[in-house]
Design a protein around this motif. Structure first.
Motif, PDB file in Angstrom:
ATOM      1  N   ASP A 116     -12.624  15.606  -0.613  1.00  0.00           N
ATOM      2  CA  ASP A 116     -11.976  16.909  -0.454  1.00  0.00           C
ATOM      3  C   ASP A 116     -10.645  16.783   0.292  1.00  0.00           C
ATOM      4  OD1 ASP A 116     -14.066  18.306  -1.764  1.00  0.00           O
ATOM      5  OD2 ASP A 116     -15.246  18.322   0.095  1.00  0.00           O
ATOM      6  N   ILE A 117     -10.577  15.864   1.249  1.00  0.00           N
ATOM      7  CA  ILE A 117      -9.314  15.627   1.968  1.00  0.00           C
ATOM      8  C   ILE A 117      -8.289  15.048   0.993  1.00  0.00           C
ATOM      9  CG2 ILE A 117      -8.180  14.282   3.778  1.00  0.00           C
ATOM     10  CD1 ILE A 117     -10.722  14.528   5.433  1.00  0.00           C
ATOM     11  N   ARG A 118      -8.715  14.063   0.186  1.00  0.00           N
ATOM     12  CA  ARG A 118      -7.809  13.473  -0.815  1.00  0.00           C
ATOM     13  C   ARG A 118      -7.291  14.558  -1.765  1.00  0.00           C
ATOM     14  NH1 ARG A 118      -6.457   8.718  -3.229  1.00  0.00           N
ATOM     15  NH2 ARG A 118      -7.825   7.503  -1.901  1.00  0.00           N
ATOM     16  N   ASP A 119      -8.201  15.415  -2.264  1.00  0.00           N
ATOM     17  CA  ASP A 119      -7.801  16.486  -3.182  1.00  0.00           C
ATOM     18  C   ASP A 119      -6.832  17.462  -2.501  1.00  0.00           C
ATOM     19  OD1 ASP A 119      -9.428  15.320  -5.083  1.00  0.00           O
ATOM     20  OD2 ASP A 119     -11.098  16.711  -4.753  1.00  0.00           O
ATOM     21  N   PHE A 120      -7.091  17.767  -1.236  1.00  0.00           N
ATOM     22  CA  PHE A 120      -6.224  18.668  -0.475  1.00  0.00           C
ATOM     23  C   PHE A 120      -4.810  18.085  -0.373  1.00  0.00           C
ATOM     24  CE2 PHE A 120      -4.430  19.561   3.780  1.00  0.00           C
ATOM     25  CZ  PHE A 120      -4.142  20.901   3.599  1.00  0.00           C
ATOM     26  N   ILE A 121      -4.709  16.792  -0.106  1.00  0.00           N
ATOM     27  CA  ILE A 121      -3.393  16.139  -0.009  1.00  0.00           C
ATOM     28  C   ILE A 121      -2.649  16.259  -1.343  1.00  0.00           C
ATOM     29  CG2 ILE A 121      -2.224  13.901   0.236  1.00  0.00           C
ATOM     30  CD1 ILE A 121      -4.446  13.151   2.261  1.00  0.00           C
ATOM     31  N   THR A 156     -19.417  19.715   6.224  1.00  0.00           N
ATOM     32  CA  THR A 156     -20.049  19.241   4.988  1.00  0.00           C
ATOM     33  C   THR A 156     -19.041  18.890   3.888  1.00  0.00           C
ATOM     34  OG1 THR A 156     -20.292  21.548   4.317  1.00  0.00           O
ATOM     35  CG2 THR A 156     -22.190  20.502   5.401  1.00  0.00           C
ATOM     36  N   HIS A 157     -17.750  19.171   4.118  1.00  0.00           N
ATOM     37  CA  HIS A 157     -16.749  18.732   3.145  1.00  0.00           C
ATOM     38  C   HIS A 157     -16.767  17.210   3.089  1.00  0.00           C
ATOM     39  CE1 HIS A 157     -14.818  22.794   3.256  1.00  0.00           C
ATOM     40  NE2 HIS A 157     -14.566  22.463   1.998  1.00  0.00           N
ATOM     41  N   ARG A 158     -16.350  16.672   1.970  1.00  0.00           N
ATOM     42  CA  ARG A 158     -16.368  15.220   1.775  1.00  0.00           C
ATOM     43  C   ARG A 158     -14.947  14.655   1.923  1.00  0.00           C
ATOM     44  NH1 ARG A 158     -21.353  14.116   0.814  1.00  0.00           N
ATOM     45  NH2 ARG A 158     -22.679  15.646  -0.175  1.00  0.00           N
ATOM     46  N   ILE A 159     -14.876  13.357   2.117  1.00  0.00           N
ATOM     47  CA  ILE A 159     -13.584  12.690   2.232  1.00  0.00           C
ATOM     48  C   ILE A 159     -12.765  12.928   0.960  1.00  0.00           C
ATOM     49  CG2 ILE A 159     -12.462  10.436   2.478  1.00  0.00           C
ATOM     50  CD1 ILE A 159     -14.848   9.657   4.285  1.00  0.00           C
ATOM     51  N   THR A 172     -13.382   4.189   2.657  1.00  0.00           N
ATOM     52  CA  THR A 172     -13.557   3.756   1.263  1.00  0.00           C
ATOM     53  C   THR A 172     -14.593   4.591   0.518  1.00  0.00           C
ATOM     54  OG1 THR A 172     -15.104   2.089   2.064  1.00  0.00           O
ATOM     55  CG2 THR A 172     -12.829   1.383   1.670  1.00  0.00           C
ATOM     56  N   ASP A 173     -15.650   5.035   1.223  1.00  0.00           N
ATOM     57  CA  ASP A 173     -16.700   5.816   0.567  1.00  0.00           C
ATOM     58  C   ASP A 173     -16.345   7.296   0.643  1.00  0.00           C
ATOM     59  OD1 ASP A 173     -18.937   6.976  -0.483  1.00  0.00           O
ATOM     60  OD2 ASP A 173     -20.353   6.044   0.927  1.00  0.00           O
ATOM     61  N   GLU A 174     -15.730   7.824  -0.406  1.00  0.00           N
ATOM     62  CA  GLU A 174     -15.243   9.194  -0.397  1.00  0.00           C
ATOM     63  C   GLU A 174     -16.333  10.218  -0.664  1.00  0.00           C
ATOM     64  OE1 GLU A 174     -11.718   9.609  -2.758  1.00  0.00           O
ATOM     65  OE2 GLU A 174     -10.569   8.357  -1.373  1.00  0.00           O
ATOM     66  N   THR A 175     -17.580   9.767  -0.843  1.00  0.00           N
ATOM     67  CA  THR A 175     -18.683  10.707  -1.030  1.00  0.00           C
ATOM     68  C   THR A 175     -19.284  11.125   0.309  1.00  0.00           C
ATOM     69  OG1 THR A 175     -20.309   8.933  -1.252  1.00  0.00           O
ATOM     70  CG2 THR A 175     -19.246   9.708  -3.279  1.00  0.00           C
TER      71      THR A 175
END
Length: 190
Positions: A140-145, A135-138, A169-172
């Motif tokens: 969240d991956i960007r924030d993790f990086i 259920t994590h969102r894309i 492109t759709d990070e939601t």
């Protein structure tokens, strides 16, 4: 260690290697050790104290003929097809740098929900592997990086899937909705 010694009319060979002349003093010493039932010093150094099984074949009626190359499976490195950035493996130069490479930002995982591992290949050649819930969102991956590698906070980058290459492109979208469970994600600088 299994070693095959072949005796030829004009010399001897080890494990289908090059012909070694009988007249060379080093080779003569090698054969004398074998005749005495001893393991030659050269082989002792080669196997570092392991047990040696030396088999011999007598081909003294024949001249040495260089054996044709046998098929040997590829043992080098390669690049994965479809990868936009080659994998760069580097080793940290100091213990502090090594420790820093493992200081990934914490991601809160709900153990009661399904989880997945995502490998992220960064634009600088390093990689991160992190567990996320489905259920994590894309985003969240960007924030993790960005939290793991603050240098990327000021850089404009996109996240891309591998094979087929598709920009996320759709990070939601959740990781499950984006169909990127247990995958590799590439970071590309714009």
């Amino acid at each position: 260690v299994q070693i095959l010694l072949k005796l030829w009319r004009n010399g001897f060979s080890l494990d289908d290697g090059e012909l070694r002349s009988y007249s060379d003093p080093i080779n003569a010493q090698f054969l004398e050790s074998v005749k005495r039932g001893e393991i030659p010093l050269e082989l002792q150094r080669l196997v570092h104290g392991a047990q040696v099984n030396l088999d011999m074949e007598d081909h003294q009626e024949q001249e040495y003929v260089k054996p044709r190359l046998r098929f040997k499976a590829f043992s080098g490195e390669g690049q994965k097809l479809g990868s936009l950035t080659p994998e760069i493996v580097s080793t940290p130069s100091s213990p502090e740098e090594e420790e820093k490479s493992f200081l990934n930002a914490p991601v809160l995982i709900d153990d009661s929900k399904p989880a997945t591992k995502v490998q992220i290949r960064l634009a600088d050649g390093s990689r991160l592997i992190q567990r996320f819930n489905h259920t994590h969102r894309i985003k969240d991956i960007r924030d993790f990086i960005i939290q793991s590698r603050p240098a990327f906070a000021t850089m404009d980058f996109v996240l891309v899937t591998t094979f087929p290459n598709k920009e996320l492109t759709d990070e939601t979208l959740t990781l499950q909705e984006a169909d990127i469970l247990n995958t590799v994600i590439l970071q590309q600088l714009k």
